[in-house]
Design an enzyme around this catalytic site. Structure first.
Site, PDB file in Angstrom:
ATOM      1  N   HIS A 158      -2.336  -1.999  -9.981  1.00  0.00           N
ATOM      2  CA  HIS A 158      -3.299  -1.412  -9.054  1.00  0.00           C
ATOM      3  C   HIS A 158      -4.566  -2.252  -9.059  1.00  0.00           C
ATOM      4  CE1 HIS A 158      -5.703   1.570  -6.970  1.00  0.00           C
ATOM      5  NE2 HIS A 158      -4.557   2.089  -6.606  1.00  0.00           N
ATOM      6  N   HIS A 190       0.874  -1.184   0.000  1.00  0.00           N
ATOM      7  CA  HIS A 190       0.000   0.000   0.000  1.00  0.00           C
ATOM      8  C   HIS A 190       0.910   1.232   0.000  1.00  0.00           C
ATOM      9  CE1 HIS A 190      -3.438   2.420   0.642  1.00  0.00           C
ATOM     10  NE2 HIS A 190      -3.803   2.080   1.863  1.00  0.00           N
ATOM     11  N   ASP A 229       2.958   5.537  -6.930  1.00  0.00           N
ATOM     12  CA  ASP A 229       4.197   5.403  -6.171  1.00  0.00           C
ATOM     13  C   ASP A 229       5.440   5.276  -7.040  1.00  0.00           C
ATOM     14  OD1 ASP A 229       3.216   5.508  -3.552  1.00  0.00           O
ATOM     15  OD2 ASP A 229       2.376   3.513  -3.798  1.00  0.00           O
TER      16      ASP A 229
HETATM   17  N1  CMC Z   1       4.866  -6.856 -10.453  1.00  0.00           N
HETATM   18  C1  CMC Z   1       4.732  -8.066 -11.041  1.00  0.00           C
HETATM   19  N2  CMC Z   1       3.559  -8.718 -11.177  1.00  0.00           N
HETATM   20  C2  CMC Z   1       2.473  -8.122 -10.685  1.00  0.00           C
HETATM   21  C3  CMC Z   1       2.522  -6.871 -10.051  1.00  0.00           C
HETATM   22  C4  CMC Z   1       3.777  -6.227  -9.947  1.00  0.00           C
HETATM   23  N3  CMC Z   1       3.888  -5.023  -9.374  1.00  0.00           N
HETATM   24  N4  CMC Z   1       1.295  -6.513  -9.657  1.00  0.00           N
HETATM   25  C5  CMC Z   1       0.489  -7.515 -10.021  1.00  0.00           C
HETATM   26  N5  CMC Z   1       1.195  -8.487 -10.642  1.00  0.00           N
HETATM   27  C6  CMC Z   1       0.678  -9.713 -11.263  1.00  0.00           C
HETATM   28  C7  CMC Z   1       0.282 -10.751 -10.224  1.00  0.00           C
HETATM   29  O1  CMC Z   1       1.356 -11.622  -9.957  1.00  0.00           O
HETATM   30  C8  CMC Z   1      -0.878 -11.425 -10.900  1.00  0.00           C
HETATM   31  O2  CMC Z   1      -0.391 -12.296 -11.879  1.00  0.00           O
HETATM   32  P1  CMC Z   1      -1.146 -13.704 -12.163  1.00  0.00           P
HETATM   33  O3  CMC Z   1      -2.563 -13.342 -12.510  1.00  0.00           O
HETATM   34  O4  CMC Z   1      -0.384 -14.321 -13.286  1.00  0.00           O
HETATM   35  O5  CMC Z   1      -1.025 -14.475 -10.878  1.00  0.00           O
HETATM   36  C9  CMC Z   1      -1.586 -10.300 -11.644  1.00  0.00           C
HETATM   37  O6  CMC Z   1      -0.555  -9.340 -11.920  1.00  0.00           O
HETATM   38  C10 CMC Z   1      -2.714  -9.648 -10.875  1.00  0.00           C
HETATM   39  O7  CMC Z   1      -2.181  -9.147  -9.655  1.00  0.00           O
HETATM   40  P2  CMC Z   1      -2.872  -9.208  -8.256  1.00  0.00           P
HETATM   41  O8  CMC Z   1      -1.809  -9.384  -7.198  1.00  0.00           O
HETATM   42  O9  CMC Z   1      -4.005 -10.182  -8.294  1.00  0.00           O
HETATM   43  O10 CMC Z   1      -3.489  -7.754  -8.170  1.00  0.00           O
HETATM   44  P3  CMC Z   1      -4.066  -7.068  -6.877  1.00  0.00           P
HETATM   45  O11 CMC Z   1      -5.163  -6.196  -7.347  1.00  0.00           O
HETATM   46  O12 CMC Z   1      -4.355  -8.081  -5.823  1.00  0.00           O
HETATM   47  O13 CMC Z   1      -2.822  -6.217  -6.369  1.00  0.00           O
HETATM   48  C11 CMC Z   1      -1.290  -4.485  -6.029  1.00  0.00           C
HETATM   49  C12 CMC Z   1      -2.671  -4.871  -6.577  1.00  0.00           C
HETATM   50  C13 CMC Z   1      -1.148  -2.954  -6.104  1.00  0.00           C
HETATM   51  C14 CMC Z   1      -1.163  -4.912  -4.561  1.00  0.00           C
HETATM   52  C15 CMC Z   1      -0.200  -5.178  -6.891  1.00  0.00           C
HETATM   53  O14 CMC Z   1      -0.304  -4.743  -8.215  1.00  0.00           O
HETATM   54  C16 CMC Z   1       1.195  -4.931  -6.346  1.00  0.00           C
HETATM   55  O15 CMC Z   1       1.663  -5.659  -5.467  1.00  0.00           O
HETATM   56  N6  CMC Z   1       1.920  -3.872  -6.879  1.00  0.00           N
HETATM   57  C17 CMC Z   1       3.221  -3.541  -6.353  1.00  0.00           C
HETATM   58  C18 CMC Z   1       3.057  -2.751  -5.062  1.00  0.00           C
HETATM   59  C19 CMC Z   1       2.608  -1.343  -5.333  1.00  0.00           C
HETATM   60  O16 CMC Z   1       3.135  -0.644  -6.193  1.00  0.00           O
HETATM   61  N7  CMC Z   1       1.634  -0.881  -4.526  1.00  0.00           N
HETATM   62  C20 CMC Z   1       1.127   0.485  -4.592  1.00  0.00           C
HETATM   63  C21 CMC Z   1      -0.290   0.538  -5.053  1.00  0.00           C
HETATM   64  S1  CMC Z   1      -0.810   2.203  -5.484  1.00  0.00           S
HETATM   65  C22 CMC Z   1      -0.751   3.069  -4.001  1.00  0.00           C
HETATM   66  C23 CMC Z   1      -1.704   2.578  -2.987  1.00  0.00           C
HETATM   67  O17 CMC Z   1      -2.894   2.411  -3.283  1.00  0.00           O
HETATM   68  O18 CMC Z   1      -1.274   2.390  -1.846  1.00  0.00           O
END
Ligand code: CMC
Length: 436
Positions: free
Chosen positions: A314, A275, A370
């Site tokens: 996201h 987050h 971010d």
């Molecule tokens: N790098 C590599 N792969 C990713 C990433 C990433 N940053 N984000 C998502 N994926 C992949 C994930 O492995 C999954 O692949 P598969 O379907 O093959 O298993 C797919 O994309 C969908 O991801 P998810 O984890 O189901 O998506 P989510 O909605 O649960 O997670 C997130 C959203 C923001 C937690 C995630 O994208 C992430 O961990 N990003 C990196 C951390 C980050 O930058 N966070 C800041 C978010 S914006 C500020 C805020 O709101 O706080």
């Protein structure tokens, strides 16, 4: 053709194939059914009734809200109806704070009064210095902030009176006003520098920069470009509807805890690396990559799932994060004053490759807020430990707007999700000496 002419009804028909019974539930506000309407679906009278299972609330609305609108598919973010691009271009952070908290843009006199109130509340009780002094020399600023905000509740016991609008408004002013002071104190403590007290004639952002960076001079006036850049970053981070920390704020607030305690919980959620801790992780990642030539190898690691590309992806935005586009422009303005951050080249190369690679494109992974904010913070002179704190300062406004809305919402009660129990059935206790 109207719904009446076509015979269309705003209802959803459900057939329970276990019993052959049909149910009709109302559809509200476009595409929403009430989860409680499912409860009538039962196999027999003793049955609890149907529930929906939604880990991480991916498809569950927990509230009606008028604060922030996001259209993730089209990259739209609006506060109280105003596009984020217009607010970032034409407004100030405190004007946006008023908008989020009160629902309307202020008149000049309303804005003046709000700025005056926030300025008036910037000082913290001197005992807060002792609290901050008690931390270990290398304590993370966010850990210090979470403790400090929670401690504030003990200085303002009347804050428990959450149903009184006037009391609420004073606590809101206090929190918006004191967050920069506490953040600056945490930073100076970390650096072993004497504390600088708030200066009332400075703007919100300038006062913050003054408390952070003034050393050995009577007067500190930040560069107006940097002051404005910080204000824009604050505007972009002010709210983001029902995210992890806002939900935490609402859940704690639903138990009628005072706003300081609820906000300490929201800040703890924000601290997580998925987050608000992500901007810190982006910088650490860029440092680790170290050179543009190492980017392809790093991307390979991401695709092999050995790494996560921090600052990408996201839960809601599936085209682009409109905040990221504004931040990228702001970064250019800041770098004209501070000089180019050498990590920018690595970030740009990561973005370029990621936007071409099928792994990222097919998963709708784009830079989020971010990805570039950390580079600006670093150029402004902040250490990485301060990055989540810099997110928490403006988000205070969003948390409080969400909290206030919750308190005033007659439909809200104490938050209490259900579970699908998958543990063992009843069994008899076995004394320790008889266990195999
Ligand atoms: N790098 C590599 N792969 C990713 C990433 C990433 N940053 N984000 C998502 N994926 C992949 C994930 O492995 C999954 O692949 P598969 O379907 O093959 O298993 C797919 O994309 C969908 O991801 P998810 O984890 O189901 O998506 P989510 O909605 O649960 O997670 C997130 C959203 C923001 C937690 C995630 O994208 C992430 O961990 N990003 C990196 C951390 C980050 O930058 N966070 C800041 C978010 S914006 C500020 C805020 O709101 O706080």
């Amino acid at each position: 053709m109207s719904d009446e002419q076509s015979g269309a009804k705003n209802t959803l028909s459900i057939r329970d194939n276990r019993t052959g019974r049909d149910y009709e539930v109302e559809i509200h506000e476009g595409d929403v059914i009430r989860a409680m309407d499912l409860r009538q679906i039962k196999v027999d009278e003793g049955d609890f009734g149907m529930m929906s299972y939604d880990p991480a609330f991916v498809n569950t609305a927990s509230t009606r809200s008028t604060v922030t609108y996001i259209d993730g598919a089209n990259g739209i973010l609006q506060y109280r109806g105003y596009p984020i691009e217009q607010l970032a271009e034409r407004s100030s952070f405190l004007e946006v704070a008023y908008l989020l908290l009160k629902g309307e843009l202020p008149t000049q006199s309303e804005l003046d009064a709000f700025v005056q109130d926030v300025t008036f509340h910037t000082y913290v009780h001197e005992n807060m210095r002792d609290l901050l002094d008690s931390f270990r020399y290398d304590a993370h600023s966010m850990g210090m902030m979470i403790s400090a905000v929670s401690a504030l509740s003990t200085f303002y016991p009347e804050a428990k009176n959450v149903h009184d609008p006037d009391t609420r408004w004073i606590q809101i002013n206090r929190l918006v006003a004191k967050m920069p002071t506490l953040a600056a104190f945490a930073y100076r403590y970390h650096r072993g520098l004497p504390l600088v007290y708030p200066e009332n004639e400075l703007s919100y952002s300038a006062n913050f920069l003054n408390m952070l960076f003034r050393i050995g001079v009577k007067e500190y006036r930040p560069n107006p470009v940097l002051e404005r850049a910080l204000d824009v970053l604050f505007i972009l981070h002010a709210d983001h509807e029902q995210n992890c920390s806002a939900t935490t704020m609402r859940v704690i607030g639903s138990a009628e805890a005072d706003p300081f305690s609820a906000m300490a919980g929201a800040m703890a959620a924000l601290y997580g690396p998925l987050h608000g801790g992500a901007n810190e992780q982006v910088l650490r990642m860029l440092h680790r990559i170290g050179d543009v030539k190492n980017v392809p190898e790093f991307i390979k690691g991401v695709k092999n799932r050995e790494e996560r590309l921090m600052g990408f992806g996201h839960r809601v935005y599936k085209s682009y994060d409109p905040r990221a586009a504004i931040i990228k422009r702001t970064a250019e303005e800041v770098f004209e004053v501070t000089g180019r951050n050498p990590l920018l080249d690595i970030a740009l190369e990561l973005e370029r490759i990621a936007l071409e690679e099928d792994f990222f494109v097919s998963r709708n992974l784009y830079p989020n807020v971010d990805f570039y904010s950390g580079l600006i913070y670093q150029a402004l002179g902040f250490p990485v430990e301060m990055f989540p704190v810099l997110f928490a300062i403006p988000r205070t406004v969003g948390w409080l707007a969400q909290w206030q809305e919750l308190i005033e919402d007659p439909e809200q009660r104490i938050a209490r999700p259900r579970q699908v129990f998958t543990g063992s059935e009843r069994r008899e206790f076995v004394p320790v000496e008889e266990r195999g």
